[in-house]
Design a protein around this motif. Sequence first.
Motif, PDB file in Angstrom:
ATOM      1  N   HIS A  14     117.801  62.445  52.719  1.00  0.00           N
ATOM      2  CA  HIS A  14     118.611  63.002  53.802  1.00  0.00           C
ATOM      3  C   HIS A  14     119.023  61.893  54.763  1.00  0.00           C
TER       4      HIS A  14
ATOM      5  N   HIS B 252     120.731  74.001  51.309  1.00  0.00           N
ATOM      6  CA  HIS B 252     119.325  73.604  51.243  1.00  0.00           C
ATOM      7  C   HIS B 252     118.639  74.118  49.981  1.00  0.00           C
TER       8      HIS B 252
ATOM      9  N   MET C 110     116.102  67.386  54.622  1.00  0.00           N
ATOM     10  CA  MET C 110     116.338  67.591  56.051  1.00  0.00           C
ATOM     11  C   MET C 110     115.828  68.975  56.451  1.00  0.00           C
TER      12      MET C 110
END
Length: 566
Positions: free
Chosen positions: A448, A432, A469
Motif C-alpha cells: 500500500h 479491499h 491499507m
Amino acid sequence: MQAKATESRQEPTLNMDTNARRNFIKFHAKLGEKPATTVRFFDHSDRYTVHGSDDCELVAKIVYKSTAFIGALLPDDKKETLQFVSMSKGNFERAVRELLLVRNYRVEVYVKNSSDWEIEYRGSPGNLLQFEDILFSNKEVLVGNSIISLLVKLDAGGQRRVGVASVEQNDCKFQLLEFLDDDFFTELEATVVLLGPKECLLPSIEGDYSAVKTLLDRNGVMITVPKKSGANDLLQDLNRLLRFAKGQQEDATGLKELQLQLATNALKTAIKYLDLVNDPGNLGHYEIKQLDLKRFVHLDSAAVAALNIMPKPGTHPSMPSYRWQSVLGVLDHCRTPQGHRLMGHLATISMVDSILGRVGASDNIIKGLSTFMVEMIETSGIIRTATDKSLVIIDELGRGTSTYEGCGIAWSIAEHLAKETKCFTLFATHFHEITKLAETLPTVKNCHMAAVADADDFTLLYQVRPGVMEKSFGIQVARLANFPEHVVQNAQEVYNEFEDEHVDKQKKEDKALLEKIQVAIQQLSTAGNNVDINVEDLTQLVTQFTKDIEQLDSDYFKSVLATSEA
C-alpha cells in the motif's frame, strides 16, 4: 511435386480469362509508379488481389508467411505477365490492419465499374476514416488517429515561421500553432514529439522542407504531399464541422484561432485531404483551439530515445547505439574501480516480451464506446496477449459499473493473471476485498501507499509499504482538492451512516449465527450420552457447526481456525 503442393495451399485462383488478364495487365501498366510505402488492392467481389513484385512479396509474407503463394497472371507469357497474390476478404482485412496500424503504409483499394477499374477508397496512418469498418468492426482495436499539416514561410527578417495544424479524428479536435524556428527546426521537433502524429502533410519535400522531411523521418512520421486540387472554402467547412456553444452564432469568422494565418492555411489542406466535410458523422462535432507549446517540456527525438531504459530490438551490445543510446547500455559500459562490470554487481534485470498497461480513464465517443467499455476492451486485449514473460500494469479496474460488479470483474482478472498467465503484474485497486487473494495464492503480495491522517491533516508519504491499507482516504483527498468544507462534511456523514448500517447488519447476522452455534454446542455436548446417534449424523452436525463458525465475522474465531489449520 513442389508445384502441386503450392497450388493446393493457394487460395482460389483468379476467375479471369486470358483476354481479361491481358486487359488488366495493360491497365495496371497505365497506373504508373507509386511510392514504395503504398500498397494497391483490387476488389474482385469474391476475393482481393495485389500485383507487382514489391506488393506481392510484402502482402504474401503478411498473410501467408511465405512467398510461395505469388502467382503470374500469364505464366506462359514471359514478356507480358504480372505477378499477383489472391486472398479472401478476411485475409485482406488482416493485411490492411497490419499495413495501416503497424507498418505505417498507405493503402489504396480499386473496384471494377462498368468499364474500368477506379480507386474507391484510400487510407493512411493519419487518415483511417474510410477503413473504420475493417479496423474497428470488432471493437478490438483502439488506436490514435492523429495527423498534422504544416507550412514554412520566411519572414521579412529572414526568420522561419512555421504554421502547424493538428487534426485528432477520434477526439474531433483541431489544434493550431505558429512559432518562429531556427535552422534546425528545434521548436518543430518538440511539437512533433508532443503531438505524436502518425502522418504529416507537406506541400513539398524540397528546399526548406527537405530538413523537415529529415526531422519527420527521424521521428517515424509518414510524409504525404497531397495533390493540388480545387480550393475549398475553409470558413464554410468550419461552419459545418465545428460544435458551437448554445446561443453562439454559428459563424467561424470571428474565431481568434483563425488569426494564425499560416496554421489556418495548413488546416485548410488537412480538412481537404481527410475529406471531413463529406462524412455526416463529423458535422457539428469538432472543436478548435490554439496550442500553447510553452506549457510543455521540450523534447526532441534524441531526448525521447535517451529516456528509454532498454536498447532498440536487434541492437548488438558491441554497437555504439547500445552503449550510449539507452540507460541499460550506459550502465553496462561502466566499471568498478577493480575493473568489474557495474551491472554484474548492482542489478538483476528481468527481460520481458511486452509491457501491457491499462491506466487512465477516457471514452471514445466517435466509436460509441463508454469509459467502461474502453476499459474492458483494453483489459480483454491484455488477457489475450499477456504471457508468463510479460509485465502487466493495471490501475483501478472496474470503476465504471456497480461496486459489486466492478469488484467481481477486478477480482476475476487479478486471479486469472496470478493463476493462469503467471506474469509479473502491478495491480492497483481500491477494492479491499481483492487483497484476500494473498491468503490463497502464495504469488500474490499486498502493498500500500503510506499516508498519515488525523482529524485535521492528511499527508501522502509517497512510500510503498508491505501489507494492506487499513482504510481509504477518499474524503481526505477531496479536502486536499479544496472541496467546499460543507461538501466534505456531508460526505463524511453519509459515509458514517453507511458504515453504521453495515456494522448493525453484521451484528444481526453474527447474533443469528451465534444462536445457531449455541444450539449446535448443546447438541454436541449431549451427543455422547445419546446411544442411538450414528456416526453419519454426528459427522453432519460437526460439518454444519464448522460452516457456521467460518461464516462468523469474528477475529477470535478466525485466529482459532488459522491456528488449527497451521
